[in-house]
Design a protein around this motif. Sequence first.
Motif, short mmCIF file in Angstrom:
data_model
loop_
_atom_site.label_atom_id
_atom_site.label_comp_id
_atom_site.label_asym_id
_atom_site.label_seq_id
_atom_site.Cartn_x
_atom_site.Cartn_y
_atom_site.Cartn_z
N GLY A 41 0.85 -1.20 0.00
CA GLY A 41 0.00 0.00 0.00
C GLY A 41 0.88 1.24 0.00
N ILE A 42 0.46 2.27 0.75
CA ILE A 42 1.30 3.48 0.81
C ILE A 42 2.19 3.38 2.04
CG2 ILE A 42 1.32 5.97 1.07
CD1 ILE A 42 -1.30 6.15 -0.42
N GLU A 43 3.49 3.50 1.82
CA GLU A 43 4.44 3.47 2.95
C GLU A 43 5.05 4.85 3.13
OE1 GLU A 43 7.15 0.25 4.48
OE2 GLU A 43 7.01 -0.22 2.35
N VAL A 44 5.16 5.28 4.36
CA VAL A 44 5.65 6.65 4.63
C VAL A 44 6.85 6.60 5.56
CG1 VAL A 44 5.04 8.86 5.71
CG2 VAL A 44 3.34 7.65 4.37
N ARG A 45 7.84 7.46 5.28
CA ARG A 45 8.91 7.72 6.25
C ARG A 45 9.01 9.23 6.38
NH1 ARG A 45 8.39 3.11 6.16
NH2 ARG A 45 9.85 1.44 5.65
N LYS A 46 9.11 9.72 7.61
CA LYS A 46 9.32 11.16 7.76
C LYS A 46 10.08 11.46 9.03
CE LYS A 46 4.35 11.81 8.71
NZ LYS A 46 3.21 12.59 8.27
N SER A 47 10.70 12.61 9.04
CA SER A 47 11.56 12.92 10.15
C SER A 47 11.67 14.42 10.35
CB SER A 47 12.94 12.34 9.86
OG SER A 47 13.65 12.25 11.03
N LYS A 48 11.63 14.83 11.59
CA LYS A 48 11.83 16.25 11.94
C LYS A 48 13.27 16.66 11.59
CE LYS A 48 12.14 19.13 15.96
NZ LYS A 48 12.09 19.28 17.38
N GLY A 49 13.49 17.90 11.26
CA GLY A 49 14.84 18.41 11.01
C GLY A 49 15.23 18.28 9.55
N GLU A 50 16.51 18.46 9.29
CA GLU A 50 16.99 18.50 7.92
C GLU A 50 16.84 17.14 7.23
OE1 GLU A 50 20.84 20.24 7.40
OE2 GLU A 50 20.43 21.79 8.88
N GLU A 56 18.91 9.12 7.10
CA GLU A 56 19.35 8.13 8.10
C GLU A 56 18.22 7.12 8.36
OE1 GLU A 56 22.30 11.26 10.25
OE2 GLU A 56 20.71 10.36 11.51
N LYS A 57 17.01 7.67 8.46
CA LYS A 57 15.86 6.78 8.70
C LYS A 57 15.68 5.82 7.54
CE LYS A 57 12.28 8.19 11.39
NZ LYS A 57 11.14 9.01 11.79
N LEU A 58 15.84 6.35 6.31
CA LEU A 58 15.66 5.49 5.14
C LEU A 58 16.76 4.44 5.03
CD1 LEU A 58 14.50 8.15 2.52
CD2 LEU A 58 13.19 6.13 3.23
N ASP A 59 17.95 4.77 5.55
CA ASP A 59 19.04 3.77 5.59
C ASP A 59 18.65 2.61 6.49
OD1 ASP A 59 20.84 4.70 3.87
OD2 ASP A 59 22.16 5.69 5.34
N ARG A 60 18.06 2.98 7.63
CA ARG A 60 17.67 1.93 8.59
C ARG A 60 16.45 1.16 8.09
NH1 ARG A 60 18.43 6.23 12.13
NH2 ARG A 60 16.19 6.41 12.51
N ARG A 61 15.50 1.89 7.52
CA ARG A 61 14.25 1.25 7.07
C ARG A 61 13.92 1.73 5.66
NH1 ARG A 61 9.48 2.70 10.13
NH2 ARG A 61 8.49 1.04 8.97
N PRO A 62 14.55 1.13 4.64
CA PRO A 62 14.31 1.61 3.27
C PRO A 62 12.87 1.39 2.82
CG PRO A 62 16.10 -0.03 3.36
CD PRO A 62 15.44 -0.03 4.70
N VAL A 63 12.45 2.15 1.82
CA VAL A 63 11.13 1.88 1.21
C VAL A 63 11.36 1.65 -0.28
CG1 VAL A 63 9.48 3.05 2.70
CG2 VAL A 63 10.76 4.38 1.04
N THR A 64 10.68 0.68 -0.82
CA THR A 64 10.82 0.42 -2.26
C THR A 64 9.50 0.77 -2.94
OG1 THR A 64 10.12 -1.83 -1.95
CG2 THR A 64 12.50 -1.45 -1.98
N GLY A 65 9.60 1.01 -4.25
CA GLY A 65 8.41 1.38 -5.01
C GLY A 65 8.82 2.35 -6.10
N SER A 66 8.10 2.31 -7.23
CA SER A 66 8.53 3.18 -8.33
C SER A 66 7.56 4.34 -8.55
CB SER A 66 8.73 2.37 -9.60
OG SER A 66 7.62 1.55 -9.80
N ILE A 67 6.78 4.67 -7.53
CA ILE A 67 5.97 5.90 -7.56
C ILE A 67 6.00 6.47 -6.14
CG2 ILE A 67 3.94 4.36 -7.40
CD1 ILE A 67 2.21 6.75 -8.22
#
Length: 610
Positions: A41-50, A56-67
């Motif tokens: 479905g729709i997977e989200v990653r977000k983080s406060k700050g720059e 860093e979050k995506l390194d720990r928990r990557p998301v795959t998908g081509s859209i």
Amino acid sequence: MCGIMGYIGHGEASGCITDGLSKLEYRGYDSAGIAVINKRGIEVRKSKGELKNLLEKLDRRPVTGSIGIGHTRWSTHGAPSDINSHPHLSKDKTFAVVHNGIIENYLEIKALLTEKGYRFISDTDTECIAHLLHYNYDGENFFETVRKTLDMLEGAYALGIICKDFPDTIIAAKKDSPLIIGLGKDENYIASDIPAILERTRDVYILDEYELAVVKADSVEIYDINGDPVNKNVFKVEWSLDAAEKGGFEHFMLKEIYEQPRIVKDLALSKLPPAEHRVNLEGISLDKSDLEKINRIYVVACGTAYHAGLLGKYFIEKIARIPVVAEVASEFIYKDPILDESTLVIAVSQSGETADTKEAVKIAKSHNAKVLAVVNAIGSSIAREANEVFYILAGPEIAVASTKAFSAQVTAMYLITCHIAMQMGKMSVLEFEEIKASLYTLPDDIEDVLEKAEEIRAVADKYYKAKNVFFIGRGADYLVSMEGSLKLKEIAYINSEAYAAGELKHGPIAMIEEETLVVAIATQQELFRNTLSNIKEVKARSAKVFGIAVDGNKDMAQECDDVVYIPVTHPMVSPLLANIVSQIFAYYMAYNLGTNIDKPRNLAKSVTVQ
Ligand code: F6R
């Protein structure tokens, strides 16, 4: 404020989106986030700050998908936090939304949806768009759902929307906030600005007001708000990739300071034909017959662009002898200015997207005033809204603190002034040729100032712990004092004020004590004796004085603790050179203090809220 980036194609969306966001951080860096569609479905990653926190979050928990869609935020509604970060999800995670702008009726929408059982978790206005999409969704028609939702929104938006039931489509929509669609090979992009996609394509559609784009991997269709198809021309971006990168400099700000000779040279050479006594304003209708209809000029702008506008007022009044009112756009729009078809409004804006300046332009046009925009960003809202556009062609300005755009805006003001004065017979050929000669030599003069960077740095090394700074000057020097002071405030966070030198003794001199640094700009020969007296006054009260003066001025060396000299040139042009000293000074003050020079706290490059 806020940057949007979206990708649809056959590759991995995540890397492309975060790459794009890294070029958009100048629009805000309170938080960053990304949403992709994959088989979960729709997977989200977000983080406060720059953005680096999100990476860093995506390194720990990557998301795959081509859209996917991504966002870098400058907070308006709701403090910077993970929860307030975009993308925002609708009920049931059916839709994800990224948004740049402000929804003015979000409280009403929120009340309506809360009554219908929707639960809000963030403090943002954007979350109401996500839930409203869900509320309007019939389970089948994504496009109609978006259209219906837009109909219910009041305010400004650039939107990127994905729906879990349509893993082959991003819908983008624009009203009062910029949005472009990048056209790739078997992949397409949405973005708030060109640098985000420049590495991938140079072919873009620039969305106009109330337009929607249905973006798939192999097609892009544009519609108006009624759902009727719109035929758009592809805009070819000519900038070099290099122009959007740091090119070996430690910060974009420094790189942009060093670009100034080339920018000013390009402007002067393209607008001042060598063998002619005229300014070539190419396609701008501002000839004698147009000007004869004008009896009032306003200059409107914000921040640094306003300071360039103040210099414009100064030049036009002094040389072309036409009265000019210069107003910050945020005041202009609320004071019922006197406008009609005999008014010329000059709107100055680097981004061409500043909300207050944009509103000022709209008001001016609604009263039939003629609007001349002095703008950097090609195809920006202000450029499109204005009757005439003077592009300053400074290339992308990435550092939040404006430097090269200021010099280009001031150069544009010299050119516009000379044009008006020559058309109206207010300037002799000899006077014109003097200014023209000084604009031709300006790039070399700027180079000479840049060569003094180490000397200026040494002054900054001495004073960077100053807690209070005054910038003083008279005439045009006072106007660039305002800009010097703003630069120091915004990147070094030092309390700094600009004062007309003669005004100091009417109050602020009470603030002068041993620790106070006074930056005295004294390039105007005819005013010099008076400024020197003011320097003596602050010296007598134990202030430290850093002077900026024209070569050969020995008095300054005698009176000031430190002096940096600029080359001798036309007195109209010297303030611009003095300002380059102030730019370098602010840069090294901030450098010594270890601030985030390219992305100073609390600021965003493009202020698209009022
Ligand atoms: C200061 C600065 C701002 C902008 C102002 C207007 O360094 O960059 O003060 O000058 O926000 O922005 P534009 O020129 O994009 O309208």
